[in-house]
Design a protein around this motif. Structure first.
Motif, PDB file in Angstrom:
ATOM      1  N   LYS A  82      -0.471   5.759  -8.647  1.00  0.00           N
ATOM      2  CA  LYS A  82       0.713   6.576  -8.358  1.00  0.00           C
ATOM      3  C   LYS A  82       1.960   6.009  -9.046  1.00  0.00           C
ATOM      4  CE  LYS A  82      -0.765   8.327  -3.835  1.00  0.00           C
ATOM      5  NZ  LYS A  82      -0.783   9.742  -4.254  1.00  0.00           N
ATOM      6  N   GLU A  84       4.882   6.264  -7.868  1.00  0.00           N
ATOM      7  CA  GLU A  84       5.680   5.641  -6.807  1.00  0.00           C
ATOM      8  C   GLU A  84       5.315   4.175  -6.646  1.00  0.00           C
ATOM      9  OE1 GLU A  84       6.704   6.185  -2.033  1.00  0.00           O
ATOM     10  OE2 GLU A  84       5.662   7.777  -3.125  1.00  0.00           O
ATOM     11  N   THR A  85       4.032   3.853  -6.743  1.00  0.00           N
ATOM     12  CA  THR A  85       3.601   2.456  -6.651  1.00  0.00           C
ATOM     13  C   THR A  85       4.081   1.667  -7.857  1.00  0.00           C
ATOM     14  OG1 THR A  85       1.614   3.197  -5.485  1.00  0.00           O
ATOM     15  CG2 THR A  85       1.614   0.940  -6.311  1.00  0.00           C
ATOM     16  N   SER A 248      11.548   6.464  -7.479  1.00  0.00           N
ATOM     17  CA  SER A 248      10.092   6.573  -7.313  1.00  0.00           C
ATOM     18  C   SER A 248       9.659   7.846  -6.597  1.00  0.00           C
ATOM     19  CB  SER A 248       9.559   5.357  -6.557  1.00  0.00           C
ATOM     20  OG  SER A 248       9.919   5.396  -5.189  1.00  0.00           O
ATOM     21  N   LYS A 249      10.589   8.536  -5.935  1.00  0.00           N
ATOM     22  CA  LYS A 249      10.222   9.681  -5.103  1.00  0.00           C
ATOM     23  C   LYS A 249      10.735  11.018  -5.645  1.00  0.00           C
ATOM     24  CE  LYS A 249      10.381   6.844  -0.883  1.00  0.00           C
ATOM     25  NZ  LYS A 249       8.971   6.932  -0.486  1.00  0.00           N
ATOM     26  N   ARG A 254       9.275  12.032 -11.928  1.00  0.00           N
ATOM     27  CA  ARG A 254       7.852  12.356 -12.115  1.00  0.00           C
ATOM     28  C   ARG A 254       7.647  13.237 -13.350  1.00  0.00           C
ATOM     29  NH1 ARG A 254       7.671  13.757  -5.944  1.00  0.00           N
ATOM     30  NH2 ARG A 254       7.034  11.792  -5.010  1.00  0.00           N
TER      31      ARG A 254
END
Length: 258
Positions: A82, A84-85, A248-249, A254
């Motif tokens: 991911k 986010e990770t 990250s969110k 993304r």
């Protein structure tokens, strides 16, 4: 698959991408992508002030790059893959050399998975490789760090810089890096680009030119606060850790990363 017409839809492409990612060869391809995206090959030739950073030698440079490559490979193939990770993981891979930067008890020459002090660091953007690359030879650099976030993670486009922008004052002029760059940004010719980059770069003022954490800059407290506009909403951040969590969110990040 192409000959059979099985690359026509998003679902088809996703199926093929997952098939390729499951191949053992992907484990070599993934670090190659991050080397190019982050320009990690430049670390080896990156000049730093030997008086300020006496430990910044070839072995430490190699360890910085190896940490990022090991970390990204681990996230992609062992950590769920991911974004986010990647941006907000609470661990990294360190050895004795990197322990000098992280100020911890990393031992040996082999990289080992270690937890991070999450009040100071999270994920890819607080790793020494990124911070050294986007730092100055003798200190931090809000312009380079802000530009990296703005262009690589937000796909922001910057106008070409005018030819007459003066440099920021050196550390010998006094004040913190942020104070000197904030003063520099008041130059009329600097406002267009630097208003987009520098506020993001100030988030990383807790890290010096090779990524060591600091509470003071030029004997004055570091100010790493700021605001960022993501998905049409302006959000505050206290430091790079909080900025990283926000990045990250968000769909903006993304979509840009994809």
């Amino acid at each position: 698959a192409a000959a059979a017409g099985k690359l026509a839809s998003d679902a088809d492409l996703a199926e093929q991408a997952r098939s390729m990612a499951a191949d053992v060869k992907a484990k070599d391809a993934a670090p190659a992508f991050f080397r190019e995206w982050l320009e990690l090959d430049q670390v080896a030739q990156l000049p730093k002030d030997a008086m300020a950073y006496p430990d910044y030698k070839d072995d430490l440079k190699a360890a910085m790059v190896a940490e990022t490559e090991t970390f990204t490979q681990s996230v992609l193939f062992d950590g769920g893959g991911k974004l986010e990770t990647l941006l907000s993981a609470d661990y990294s891979f360190q050895n004795q050399l990197l322990g000098k930067v992280y100020a911890n008890s990393g031992i040996g020459t082999t990289l080992s998975k270690l937890p991070l002090d999450t009040s100071q660091r999270l994920g890819l953007l607080t790793q020494p490789s990124f911070l050294a690359l986007a730092g100055s030879p003798d200190g931090s650099n809000p312009v380079k760090r802000g530009k990296a976030v703005f262009t690589k993670l937000m796909c922001g486009e910057l106008p070409p810089p005018p030819p007459n922008v003066p440099p920021a004052k050196p550390a010998t002029a006094g004040g913190t890096t942020r104070q000197r760059f904030a003063e520099h940004d008041q130059n009329e010719c600097a406002k267009g680009c630097h208003a987009l980059m520098d506020p993001l770069g100030f988030a990383f003022e807790h890290y010096d030119g090779i990524g060591r954490y600091r509470a003071l800059d030029n004997d004055q407290p570091v100010d790493s606060t700021g605001k960022i506009c993501l998905d049409g909403v302006e959000r505050p951040f206290a430091d790079a850790v909080e900025l990283t969590k926000r990045l990250s969110k968000r769909d903006t990040v993304r979509n840009c990363f994809a």
